[in-house]
Design a protein around this motif. Structure first.
Motif, PDB file in Angstrom:
ATOM      1  N   PHE A 214       0.867  -1.369  -0.067  1.00 43.11           N
ATOM      2  CA  PHE A 214      -0.062   0.102  -0.124  1.00 43.11           C
ATOM      3  C   PHE A 214       0.883   1.214   0.106  1.00 43.11           C
ATOM      4  O   PHE A 214       0.495   2.373  -0.360  1.00 43.11           O
ATOM      5  N   ALA A 215       1.938   1.219   0.693  1.00 49.06           N
ATOM      6  CA  ALA A 215       2.838   2.485   0.826  1.00 49.06           C
ATOM      7  C   ALA A 215       3.414   2.859  -0.779  1.00 49.06           C
ATOM      8  O   ALA A 215       3.788   3.964  -0.922  1.00 49.06           O
ATOM      9  N   GLY A 216       3.406   1.792  -1.737  1.00 45.19           N
ATOM     10  CA  GLY A 216       3.967   2.148  -2.770  1.00 45.19           C
ATOM     11  C   GLY A 216       3.114   2.910  -3.658  1.00 45.19           C
ATOM     12  O   GLY A 216       3.551   3.642  -4.656  1.00 45.19           O
ATOM     13  N   PHE A 217       1.872   2.954  -3.421  1.00 46.44           N
ATOM     14  CA  PHE A 217       0.719   3.748  -4.271  1.00 46.44           C
ATOM     15  C   PHE A 217       1.160   5.187  -4.039  1.00 46.44           C
ATOM     16  O   PHE A 217       0.830   5.957  -4.922  1.00 46.44           O
ATOM     17  N   VAL A 426     -10.203   7.617  -3.940  1.00 49.00           N
ATOM     18  CA  VAL A 426     -10.520   7.994  -2.548  1.00 49.00           C
ATOM     19  C   VAL A 426      -9.590   6.876  -1.881  1.00 49.00           C
ATOM     20  O   VAL A 426      -8.814   7.287  -0.598  1.00 49.00           O
ATOM     21  N   PHE A 427      -9.452   5.753  -2.220  1.00 43.91           N
ATOM     22  CA  PHE A 427      -8.332   4.657  -1.499  1.00 43.91           C
ATOM     23  C   PHE A 427      -6.878   5.218  -1.400  1.00 43.91           C
ATOM     24  O   PHE A 427      -6.153   5.288  -0.427  1.00 43.91           O
ATOM     25  N   VAL A 428      -6.601   5.908  -2.461  1.00 46.45           N
ATOM     26  CA  VAL A 428      -5.166   6.421  -2.377  1.00 46.45           C
ATOM     27  C   VAL A 428      -4.882   7.538  -1.570  1.00 46.45           C
ATOM     28  O   VAL A 428      -4.342   7.868  -1.023  1.00 46.45           O
ATOM     29  N   LEU A 429      -6.045   8.552  -1.469  1.00 46.10           N
ATOM     30  CA  LEU A 429      -6.149   9.750  -0.655  1.00 46.10           C
ATOM     31  C   LEU A 429      -6.014   9.150   0.802  1.00 46.10           C
ATOM     32  O   LEU A 429      -5.353   9.739   1.708  1.00 46.10           O
ATOM     33  N   ILE A 430      -6.687   7.998   1.211  1.00 44.37           N
ATOM     34  CA  ILE A 430      -6.579   7.457   2.551  1.00 44.37           C
ATOM     35  C   ILE A 430      -5.113   7.152   2.869  1.00 44.37           C
ATOM     36  O   ILE A 430      -4.514   7.334   3.824  1.00 44.37           O
ATOM     37  N   LEU A 431      -4.486   6.539   1.742  1.00 37.41           N
ATOM     38  CA  LEU A 431      -3.007   5.977   2.003  1.00 37.41           C
ATOM     39  C   LEU A 431      -2.186   7.305   2.110  1.00 37.41           C
ATOM     40  O   LEU A 431      -1.364   7.314   2.891  1.00 37.41           O
ATOM     41  N   LEU A 432      -2.447   8.501   1.321  1.00 44.10           N
ATOM     42  CA  LEU A 432      -1.794   9.673   1.553  1.00 44.10           C
ATOM     43  C   LEU A 432      -1.718  10.298   2.914  1.00 44.10           C
ATOM     44  O   LEU A 432      -0.890  10.966   3.373  1.00 44.10           O
ATOM     45  N   ALA A 433      -2.870  10.055   3.370  1.00 43.80           N
ATOM     46  CA  ALA A 433      -3.026  10.552   4.829  1.00 43.80           C
ATOM     47  C   ALA A 433      -2.383   9.816   5.963  1.00 43.80           C
ATOM     48  O   ALA A 433      -1.865  10.232   7.169  1.00 43.80           O
ATOM     49  N   LEU A 434      -1.776   8.613   5.570  1.00 46.39           N
ATOM     50  CA  LEU A 434      -1.136   7.780   6.529  1.00 46.39           C
ATOM     51  C   LEU A 434       0.383   7.894   6.654  1.00 46.39           C
ATOM     52  O   LEU A 434       0.948   7.676   7.575  1.00 46.39           O
TER      53      LEU A 434
END
Length: 464
Positions: A214-217, A426-434
């Protein structure tokens, strides 16, 4: 005879309209240039260190999703040739506010990306001329791009054609060298030998589990910024019904060839856990061949890659301002074209903003912090643009069902795939928030939309 009459018609066009002077080879290479972002050259080391070999699947998934966004854009642009870019169909299908927000956001996206590119080019220039003033190299860089864009549309197309050729040759060379080294089991790093088995011997395909995958995205999505660039050339493309579908349909092949095969070649030669995140794996591979000029060659390739991105950005921002002025969402002076049918006022304004941004970056001591922030903001805003394209498609299917039935370039899986792609963003935006460095950019980005909303409100008051 038909071709000659078409040429005569183009020659007689008023300079009050953009002219269709980009040929098939220009559009194909502009599309390739857009699909190969500087992230592949600059960010691949970091993405590999985060996700390991699973990064291959990350690029495939992003490329798969964006292919459907491009197909939606293609069907919309070809449904009405009066649409000059996605800002036009957004305004028509979603309302004037959508055209305003899309046009100005896309303009800002490329200004932000252009700032990062000019800074990167100035840094690469120092490789050969360390004593040359970095301010002078930045000014020289912007001056060259203005000259290329202000002359004619065809000259822009020619330069982008050759910039893209350099990128393609470099990546094909990397893939060939990588697979040859793997076939020869060439000694690579700390006693390792090059082999395809390096992809799974060091902890498997998912060595860092789902969290690493997921971090790769977060970084990989930056590499695809500019893939929609072919949409801004629609008004200046000869025979768009033939050229645009060909350019868009080739996207999956390009993603597999330029991203997936390149990453496989890199990780086959050097195990993923030996790749330095802050160095270009492209340089490392060519250094293994014993080629003494490898660093200089790769520096030239990366410089032209950044130059290609900045050159495309200058083209896009000037055309977007032209479209906004025609809609009444920007000053009417931006709708003025030169005798060569180039929107020079929009070009010069974008250039000034680019220079202001360069000055801002050099006033802040930690350039890399600003660079990360700037590119993350750009990627978030590009996801907004891609979402607007999908929303426009849904509105088009509702408002103009007859156009969809008559279309010869329908989007596969239609409305359902639009919702899948938007859920993915939306999934990518959630990953960016992490992640801490990308979270800051995510928190800063809404300021742009607040500024736009204020501008839209003032515009409404003036109209009243």
């Amino acid at each position: 005879m038909v071709e000659q009459s078409t040429e005569n018609l183009l020659a007689e066009q008023s300079p009050e309209k953009l002219q269709r002077n980009l040929h098939n080879r220009h559009i194909q290479l502009i599309a390739i240039g857009g699909a190969i972002g500087t992230g592949l050259f600059m960010g691949s080391g970091k993405t590999i260190s985060l996700a390991g070999p699973s990064i291959i699947f990350v690029y495939l998934i992003i490329g798969f999703m964006l292919f459907f966004v491009m197909r939606a854009m293609g069907e919309l642009l070809l449904s009405n040739l009066e649409y000059k870019s996605f800002s036009d169909f957004a305004a028509d299908l979603l309302g004037p506010w959508a055209g305003y927000f899309t046009g100005w956001t896309y303009w800002f996206c490329w200004i932000v990306t252009g700032i990062a590119d000019v800074v990167a080019i100035s840094a690469y220039f120092q490789f050969w001329f360390p004593d040359f003033s970095i301010w002078m190299s930045a000014l020289l860089c912007v001056g060259v791009f203005v000259t290329l864009n202000i002359a004619t549309v065809r000259l822009f197309g020619e330069m982008e054609f050759w910039f893209a050729i350099i990128k393609i040759v470099a990546i094909v060379a990397l893939i060939v060298v990588g697979f040859v080294l793997a076939a020869l089991h060439y000694p690579s790093h700390a006693g390792d030998t090059a082999a395809l088995s390096n992809l799974w011997r060091h902890g498997g395909l998912f060595p860092k589990g789902l969290s690493g995958f997921f971090a790769g995205f977060q970084i990989a999505v930056f590499a695809f910024v500019g893939i929609e660039l072919v949409g801004t050339t629609a008004a200046e493309t000869r025979d768009p019904h033939k050229v645009l579908p060909r350019a868009i349909n080739a996207i999956p092949l390009r993603v597999i060839m330029f991203y997936v095969l390149a990453l496989i070649a890199i990780m086959a030669v050097t195990p993923w856990d030996s790749i330095a995140p802050d160095h270009s794996p492209f340089v490392s591979m060519f250094m293994l061949t014993g080629l003494p000029a490898a660093a200089g060659v790769v520096n030239f390739v990366v410089l032209t890659s950044a130059a290609s991105s900045a050159n495309s950005g200058m083209f896009s921002t000037s055309r977007m301002l032209y479209g906004l002025a025609e809609q009444g969402s920007a000053h009417r002076r931006f709708a003025h074209l030169s005798r060569r049918a180039v929107p020079t006022n929009g070009l010069m304004f974008s250039c000034l903003c680019l220079l202001a941004g360069v000055a801002l970056i050099y006033l802040i001591p930690n350039v890399m912090t600003v660079f990360t922030l700037v590119t993350t903001v750009s990627a978030i805003l590009f996801m907004f643009i891609w979402t607007i394209i999908l929303c426009s498609y849904l509105a088009y299917r509702r408002k103009y069902p007859e156009r969809h039935r008559q279309s010869r370039f329908k989007m596969p899986l239609g409305k359902g795939m639009c919702w899948v792609c938007m859920a993915f963003f939306v999934f990518v935006l959630i990953l960016l928030a992490l992640q801490e460095d990308t979270r800051e950019a995510l928190l800063v980005t809404p300021l742009w939309f607040i500024i736009l909303a204020a501008g839209w409100g003032l515009r409404g008051k003036k109209a009243a």
